[in-house]
Design a protein around this motif. Structure first.
Motif, PDB file in Angstrom:
ATOM      1  N   UNK A 158       0.865  -1.185   0.000  1.00  0.00           N
ATOM      2  CA  UNK A 158       0.000   0.000   0.000  1.00  0.00           C
ATOM      3  C   UNK A 158       0.900   1.234   0.000  1.00  0.00           C
ATOM      4  N   UNK A 159       1.931   1.183   0.833  1.00  0.00           N
ATOM      5  CA  UNK A 159       2.879   2.301   0.929  1.00  0.00           C
ATOM      6  C   UNK A 159       3.613   2.478  -0.406  1.00  0.00           C
ATOM      7  N   UNK A 160       4.036   1.363  -0.980  1.00  0.00           N
ATOM      8  CA  UNK A 160       4.766   1.439  -2.254  1.00  0.00           C
ATOM      9  C   UNK A 160       3.876   2.074  -3.327  1.00  0.00           C
ATOM     10  N   UNK A 161       2.603   1.667  -3.366  1.00  0.00           N
ATOM     11  CA  UNK A 161       1.673   2.214  -4.372  1.00  0.00           C
ATOM     12  C   UNK A 161       1.511   3.725  -4.182  1.00  0.00           C
ATOM     13  N   UNK A 162       1.377   4.145  -2.919  1.00  0.00           N
ATOM     14  CA  UNK A 162       1.193   5.582  -2.643  1.00  0.00           C
ATOM     15  C   UNK A 162       2.421   6.368  -3.066  1.00  0.00           C
ATOM     16  N   UNK A 163       3.594   5.821  -2.723  1.00  0.00           N
ATOM     17  CA  UNK A 163       4.841   6.503  -3.095  1.00  0.00           C
ATOM     18  C   UNK A 163       4.974   6.596  -4.605  1.00  0.00           C
ATOM     19  N   UNK A 164       4.489   5.580  -5.274  1.00  0.00           N
ATOM     20  CA  UNK A 164       4.558   5.578  -6.737  1.00  0.00           C
ATOM     21  C   UNK A 164       3.661   6.672  -7.325  1.00  0.00           C
ATOM     22  N   UNK A 165       2.493   6.880  -6.698  1.00  0.00           N
ATOM     23  CA  UNK A 165       1.586   7.950  -7.133  1.00  0.00           C
ATOM     24  C   UNK A 165       2.266   9.307  -6.980  1.00  0.00           C
ATOM     25  N   UNK A 166       2.873   9.481  -5.791  1.00  0.00           N
ATOM     26  CA  UNK A 166       3.549  10.762  -5.510  1.00  0.00           C
ATOM     27  C   UNK A 166       4.695  10.965  -6.498  1.00  0.00           C
ATOM     28  N   UNK A 167       5.401   9.897  -6.754  1.00  0.00           N
ATOM     29  CA  UNK A 167       6.545   9.932  -7.668  1.00  0.00           C
ATOM     30  C   UNK A 167       6.101  10.387  -9.068  1.00  0.00           C
ATOM     31  N   UNK A 168       4.966   9.842  -9.512  1.00  0.00           N
ATOM     32  CA  UNK A 168       4.443  10.195 -10.843  1.00  0.00           C
ATOM     33  C   UNK A 168       4.046  11.670 -10.880  1.00  0.00           C
ATOM     34  N   UNK A 169       3.478  12.128  -9.762  1.00  0.00           N
ATOM     35  CA  UNK A 169       2.998  13.506  -9.648  1.00  0.00           C
ATOM     36  C   UNK A 169       4.134  14.512  -9.893  1.00  0.00           C
ATOM     37  N   UNK A 170       5.348  14.149  -9.469  1.00  0.00           N
ATOM     38  CA  UNK A 170       6.481  15.072  -9.575  1.00  0.00           C
ATOM     39  C   UNK A 170       7.279  14.892 -10.859  1.00  0.00           C
ATOM     40  N   UNK A 171       6.722  14.258 -11.826  1.00  0.00           N
ATOM     41  CA  UNK A 171       7.464  13.993 -13.075  1.00  0.00           C
ATOM     42  C   UNK A 171       8.050  15.293 -13.636  1.00  0.00           C
ATOM     43  N   UNK A 172       9.310  15.238 -14.000  1.00  0.00           N
ATOM     44  CA  UNK A 172       9.907  16.418 -14.626  1.00  0.00           C
ATOM     45  C   UNK A 172      10.721  17.271 -13.669  1.00  0.00           C
ATOM     46  N   UNK A 173      10.319  17.311 -12.407  1.00  0.00           N
ATOM     47  CA  UNK A 173      11.070  18.129 -11.452  1.00  0.00           C
ATOM     48  C   UNK A 173      11.805  17.216 -10.477  1.00  0.00           C
ATOM     49  N   UNK A 174      12.986  16.825 -10.853  1.00  0.00           N
ATOM     50  CA  UNK A 174      13.734  15.797 -10.124  1.00  0.00           C
ATOM     51  C   UNK A 174      14.067  16.214  -8.690  1.00  0.00           C
ATOM     52  N   UNK A 175      14.580  17.430  -8.539  1.00  0.00           N
ATOM     53  CA  UNK A 175      15.020  17.890  -7.199  1.00  0.00           C
ATOM     54  C   UNK A 175      13.837  17.947  -6.235  1.00  0.00           C
ATOM     55  N   UNK A 176      12.706  18.496  -6.701  1.00  0.00           N
ATOM     56  CA  UNK A 176      11.512  18.604  -5.844  1.00  0.00           C
ATOM     57  C   UNK A 176      11.001  17.221  -5.478  1.00  0.00           C
ATOM     58  N   UNK A 177      11.035  16.337  -6.440  1.00  0.00           N
ATOM     59  CA  UNK A 177      10.551  14.971  -6.215  1.00  0.00           C
ATOM     60  C   UNK A 177      11.370  14.281  -5.133  1.00  0.00           C
ATOM     61  N   UNK A 178      12.688  14.329  -5.262  1.00  0.00           N
ATOM     62  CA  UNK A 178      13.560  13.639  -4.303  1.00  0.00           C
ATOM     63  C   UNK A 178      13.367  14.225  -2.903  1.00  0.00           C
ATOM     64  N   UNK A 179      13.235  15.563  -2.840  1.00  0.00           N
ATOM     65  CA  UNK A 179      13.048  16.229  -1.545  1.00  0.00           C
ATOM     66  C   UNK A 179      11.764  15.728  -0.876  1.00  0.00           C
ATOM     67  N   UNK A 180      10.688  15.720  -1.651  1.00  0.00           N
ATOM     68  CA  UNK A 180       9.383  15.299  -1.124  1.00  0.00           C
ATOM     69  C   UNK A 180       9.418  13.832  -0.691  1.00  0.00           C
ATOM     70  N   UNK A 181       9.967  12.972  -1.547  1.00  0.00           N
ATOM     71  CA  UNK A 181      10.002  11.535  -1.228  1.00  0.00           C
ATOM     72  C   UNK A 181      10.881  11.264  -0.015  1.00  0.00           C
ATOM     73  N   UNK A 182      11.978  12.004   0.097  1.00  0.00           N
ATOM     74  CA  UNK A 182      12.852  11.847   1.269  1.00  0.00           C
ATOM     75  C   UNK A 182      12.109  12.219   2.543  1.00  0.00           C
ATOM     76  N   UNK A 183      11.347  13.325   2.472  1.00  0.00           N
ATOM     77  CA  UNK A 183      10.620  13.791   3.661  1.00  0.00           C
ATOM     78  C   UNK A 183       9.554  12.769   4.062  1.00  0.00           C
ATOM     79  N   UNK A 184       8.809  12.287   3.078  1.00  0.00           N
ATOM     80  CA  UNK A 184       7.719  11.343   3.383  1.00  0.00           C
ATOM     81  C   UNK A 184       8.248  10.041   3.967  1.00  0.00           C
TER      82      UNK A 184
END
Ligand code: SHN
Ligand code: NAI
Length: 195
Positions: A158-184
């Motif tokens: 369930x967690x992996x699926x949610x993280x994957x959704x968030x990951x898709x949401x940040x497509x294109x902005x690598x730095x913002x994506x990594x920051x958000x995923x690290x925080x979560x």
């Protein structure tokens, strides 16, 4: 360096496995392959085949049985080979002939003949962990698998699926994506530990 193994995660949809030997070890290795992909393509070559293995073969159209001694031409349609005969010379011949065609070999009970080892595998949805003891203690690899199976929550997917959704949401902005995923995920190591 004494442990130079490099783990990779092989896609099995198109990989063609040749298993030579239809005894207990052949049976175990076929079951191991099917556990990861019940549709995995296997050619099984053996002079004699255990009834239990016959049963599995009869229930899988993706396994072809050739009840005969091993021949070099069996390698024609193989990408990976598992040598599981009770004849060490035959296993050695398989290794030599396969390697001369750049085909990788696992020889169940002869680590010195292995180009790769099979690991002990934890499966929790999309999470997969493979454990090896560098060939030193398969039974410990199994124990560590059992430990991880117990400790990792079953709903990890369930967690992996949610993280994957968030990951898709940040497509294109690598730095913002990594920051958000690290925080979560920051608290995650701790929460597993406290479970
Ligand atoms: C080198 C390797 C080559 C290969 O097979 O790939 C190898 C070799 C040998 N296994 C032997 C014995 C046993 N193997 C198991 C179990 C497993 N063996 C597996 C892998 C590997 N086994 C590779 C190294 C992996 C690593 O790096 O750690 C696992 C992880 C994966 C799998 O096979 O699917 C799977 C657990 C799956 C799971 O349940 O999670 C058990 C325990 C049990 O069955 O419960 C025993 C009995 C107890 C003991 O001996 O420890 C013997 C001695 C034979 C003899 O004495 O006659 C040899 C030969 C030797 O070491 O010389
Ligand atoms: N049974 C076990 O749990 C373990 C066995 N071993 C060793 O692994 C080897 C295999 O073990 P088992 O599967 O139990 O043996 P087994 O005797 O049950 O089966 C051997 C298989 O190899 C086949 N075979 C022999 N020569 C062949 C050839 N030229 N071409 C094609 N097939 C051929 C036989 O027909 C048979 O299907 C043995 O050397 C054994 O000592 C090692 C670890 C554990």
């Amino acid at each position: 360096m004494s442990n130079t193994l490099f783990p990779i995660f092989l896609k099995t949809e198109t990989a063609r496995f040749l298993v030579v030997g239809g005894g207990n070890v052949g049976l175990e290795k076929v079951e191991t392959l099917l556990r990861q992909n019940s549709q995995i393509h296997i050619n099984l070559v053996a002079i004699e085949v255990l009834p239990q293995l016959c049963l599995i073969i009869n229930n899988h159209t993706n396994i072809n049985l050739y009840e005969k001694p091993y021949e070099e031409t069996d390698l024609n349609t193989a990408d990976y080979v598992i040598a599981a005969t009770n004849n060490r010379d035959v296993n050695r011949l398989i290794k030599q002939q396969a390697n001369s065609r750049n085909i990788l070999v696992n020889a169940a009970d002869q680590p010195e003949l292995c180009d790769f080892y099979l690991g002990s595998i934890v499966n929790k949805g999309d999470l997969k962990i493979a454990v090896s003891t560098n060939g030193k203690s398969p039974v410990l690899a199994r124990r560590i698998r059992e430990y991880l199976e117990q400790e990792i929550p079953d709903d990890i997917n369930v967690i992996i699926e949610r993280l994957n959704e968030i990951r898709k949401h940040f497509k294109g902005n690598f730095a913002a994506k990594v920051k958000e995923l690290n925080a979560i995920t920051a608290s995650f190591t701790k929460s597993i530990h406290e479970k």
